[in-house]
Enzyme design. Structure first.
Site, short mmCIF file in Angstrom:
data_model
loop_
_atom_site.label_atom_id
_atom_site.label_comp_id
_atom_site.label_asym_id
_atom_site.label_seq_id
_atom_site.Cartn_x
_atom_site.Cartn_y
_atom_site.Cartn_z
CD GLU A 305 -42.48 41.90 -45.26
OE1 GLU A 305 -41.26 41.67 -45.39
OE2 GLU A 305 -42.90 43.00 -44.90
CG ASP A 309 -39.75 38.53 -45.90
OD1 ASP A 309 -39.12 39.60 -45.80
OD2 ASP A 309 -40.79 38.29 -45.25
CB SER A 547 -39.79 43.56 -43.33
OG SER A 547 -39.91 44.55 -44.34
CG ASP A 590 -19.69 51.64 -33.86
OD1 ASP A 590 -20.89 51.42 -33.67
OD2 ASP A 590 -18.98 52.32 -33.10
CB ILE A 591 -24.26 52.25 -37.47
CG1 ILE A 591 -24.19 50.98 -38.31
CG2 ILE A 591 -25.07 53.34 -38.19
CD1 ILE A 591 -23.49 51.14 -39.64
N GLY A 609 -20.14 52.32 -30.52
CA GLY A 609 -20.54 51.17 -29.71
C GLY A 609 -22.02 50.86 -29.90
CG ASP A 611 -26.42 52.98 -31.71
OD1 ASP A 611 -27.44 52.64 -32.36
OD2 ASP A 611 -25.30 53.08 -32.23
#
Length: 632
Positions: A305, A309, A547, A590-591, A609, A611
């Protein structure tokens, strides 16, 4: 902005040793201990407890409106961030609350000399025995064992009581029914995510060694971004280009919890391939409550992690840019309930603890000792259901305070679709379980807090180019998203939520999700979170998760802050009111493909839009930069 609707407290009358007959109310309760915690035996009466009473804060019911006033792009006060002193003065508990609670303790036999007011003025603290705590709170304390880790808590069973006349002055008391679930859940999530990544590689016919063998070709361009994400892939995906102008004024923080720790040689291995000028660079290390870069435990579960990061946060902002590592100790799991509070302790002192339930009296929590960076990214999360209402309300308000001071707080939403960590879902009575019989969607926290920005994950569809539309992530993990079972929908989000529910109503029974249209929804925004190439333990690997999305987004927002600071403007601060506003709608990709499965369902769908899978979409960096530069 409403946070919650309080339930009516049942009044009971209990005898006390010093006060005669006094009406008490059950202040907090829970149906059962969280998953993986088992009650063992009654706690010894002489066991010492660091009792901490959270005093109610005035004006806290207005904090959402106060934050909106300086965060909405149409407000005349946009960008007029508060000072820390102004925050402290506005929300400091009243003298009435302080005196009333202190009198209760003294009347119950707790000497004045044993009672201390925290630095923030938000807590009264006293070291008491289990016997004294049981008398004070009309409850019984037990020892609880964690079934997966060698951890014990002393907690009261199911609930506790306080004098009725003090109910309005007390938020909650610890240690009582709050469990430190964050650390164990984070590690299990991390382990599950790495396992999923390894399974994906094997199923695709690509052994881990293939990643290492092909790293030179992967590092040289963006032809393989559908299978291997690199910093250059993210730059190409979101048209991200950054030439720093205000380095000395800017700041970016990454939060990690020991035993998670980065390895310096892994940073250099990554930089050597993807950002050579940064070889030898390290984050600015800030230890909180004794957090340190442990080296006894290694492997992806303990280094992955932090590697993810820091490698992407640092590479994306580039050479010479200040990235702060807030390394928080996760060793003391007895006093505060969850580790997020330890981090908040250091920023503003509101959750400061002085007495620790261990033998090292002087290694207490850092209290208001750390200046928050303008951007803070945290890749950890846990279940909304595991925390009590008062606890969630209080912690959520702390994030609002940071927003008032101009800080942007990002949290990854989670990796289990409409389920919470460990693929937990809810029974109808609210208990959490991984059983297939638990059908109700389980939101994650702090993503459901209306005062943070929840970041979901997308990915490039296999075989596609960086110029093609992304999908909601479908490999390795499923981005968390949905609707809170507790927090009310914030004003800035109402239109987006209603448009989704009106135009794309989910075809699920309302008994498995919060279909009212009046609850906080998440995520707010998304960014690629699949196939990230990282260097960990001396080799290159691919990893998946929200993450990954949060720190990458943080780097882009850092660059926007740089541009604003360079022309004498303030940092962007709390971004949600802006990104949901009509003026910003064309600044996102937009996905419209993908879902976030969980709890025996396909979850929600990504649609036109906003979601509850991809939020408002992924960033179009040049457009976002222009729009924020146009604001005051």
């Amino acid at each position: 902005m409403a946070i919650l609707t309080r339930t009516t407290l049942a009044v009971v009358t209990l005898a006390t040793s010093c006060l005669g007959s006094l009406p008490f109310v059950k202040h907090e309760s829970r149906l059962s201990a969280p998953p993986n915690w088992e009650q063992s035996h009654r706690a010894p009466a002489e066991t010492e407890l660091p009792l901490r009473i959270g005093l109610a804060q005035p004006n806290i019911d207005r904090i959402g409106d106060l934050l909106l006033d300086i965060s909405h792009p149409q407000s005349k006060n946009y960008g007029n961030h508060w000072s820390a002193a102004q925050v402290s003065e506005t929300f400091r508990p009243s003298v009435e609350a302080l005196d009333g609670v202190r009198k209760w303790l003294v009347d119950e036999g707790i000497a004045h000399s044993r009672i201390r007011l925290s630095n923030s003025g938000g807590w009264l603290e006293a070291s008491v025995s289990v016997a004294e705590a049981e008398q004070l709170l009309k409850t019984e304390y037990y020892v609880y064992n964690h079934t997966l880790e060698d951890v014990q808590h002393v907690r009261c069973a199911l609930g506790y009581h306080i004098p009725e006349h003090l109910a309005e002055h007390i938020d909650f008391i610890t240690p009582t029914i709050h469990f430190n679930s964050a650390a164990s859940q984070v590690r299990s999530n991390l382990k599950r995510r790495r396992t999923a990544a390894a399974m994906l590689v094997r199923q695709a016919g690509l052994p881990r060694s293939a990643d290492v063998d092909n790293i030179e070709n992967i590092a040289s361009g963006i032809e393989h971004c559908d299978t291997h994400i690199t910093p250059d892939c993210l730059r190409a995906l979101y048209n991200f280009s950054f030439a720093p102008q205000a380095t000395e004024k800017n700041s970016f923080g990454i939060v990690e919890y020991t035993p998670q720790a980065y390895v310096a040689s892994d940073l250099d291995m990554f930089f050597d391939k993807f950002s050579k000028p940064q070889v030898g660079e390290r984050p600015t290390f800030v230890s909180i409550d004794g957090g340190f870069l442990q080296t006894n435990m290694t492997g992806e579960d303990y280094n992955g992690e932090s590697a993810l990061d820091l490698q992407y946060a640092m590479a994306l902002v580039g050479e010479g840019q200040p990235v702060t590592l807030y390394q928080v100790d996760d060793g003391d799991q007895s006093a505060n309930g969850t580790s997020f509070n330890d981090f908040l302790d250091a920023l503003d002192g509101t959750y400061c603890a002085v007495h620790r339930n261990d033998s090292s009296d002087n290694d207490g929590h850092d209290c208001g000792t750390v200046t928050p960076t303008w951007i803070i990214s945290t890749s950890y999360y846990f279940s909304e259901q595991q925390l009590t209402d008062a606890y969630k309300t209080r912690q959520c308000a702390e994030y609002a305070k940071l927003g008032l001071m101009g800080v942007t707080v990002l949290y990854s939403t989670g990796d289990n679709g409409v389920a919470s960590g460990g693929n937990m879902c809810l029974f109808q009575n609210g208990t959490e379980s991984s059983s297939p019989e638990a059908k109700r969607f389980s939101p994650t926290f702090p993503s459901t807090c209306p005062f943070i920005t929840g970041v979901g994950a997308t990915q490039i569809v296999a075989g596609n180019k960086v110029s093609d539309p992304e999908s909601a992530i479908y490999e390795g993990i499923f981005t968390a998203g949905g609707f809170s079972n507790f927090f009310a929908v914030p004003d800035y989000q109402k239109t987006a939520v209603q448009n989704f529910l009106t135009n794309h109503p989910p075809q699920y029974s309302p008994d498995i999700w919060n279909s009212t249209g009046h609850s906080r929804a998440y995520p707010d925004i998304a960014l690629n979170g699949a196939n990230y190439v990282i260097a960990v333990n001396g080799k290159f690997d691919r990893v998946f998760g929200t993450s990954a999305s949060a720190p990458a987004l943080g780097a882009m927002l850092y660059a926007i802050n740089d541009a604003r600071l360079a022309v004498g403007k303030k940092p962007i601060g709390f971004i949600n009111p802006a990104i949901y506003s009509p003026a910003f709608q064309d600044a996102f990709n937009d996905i419209t493909n993908g879902t976030n499965p969980g709890c025996g369902t396909e979850g929600f769908s990504a649609v036109e839009g906003w979601d509850p899978v991809s939020g408002v979409g992924t960033p179009n960096y040049p457009k976002l930069l222009q729009k924020w530069l146009e604001l005051p």
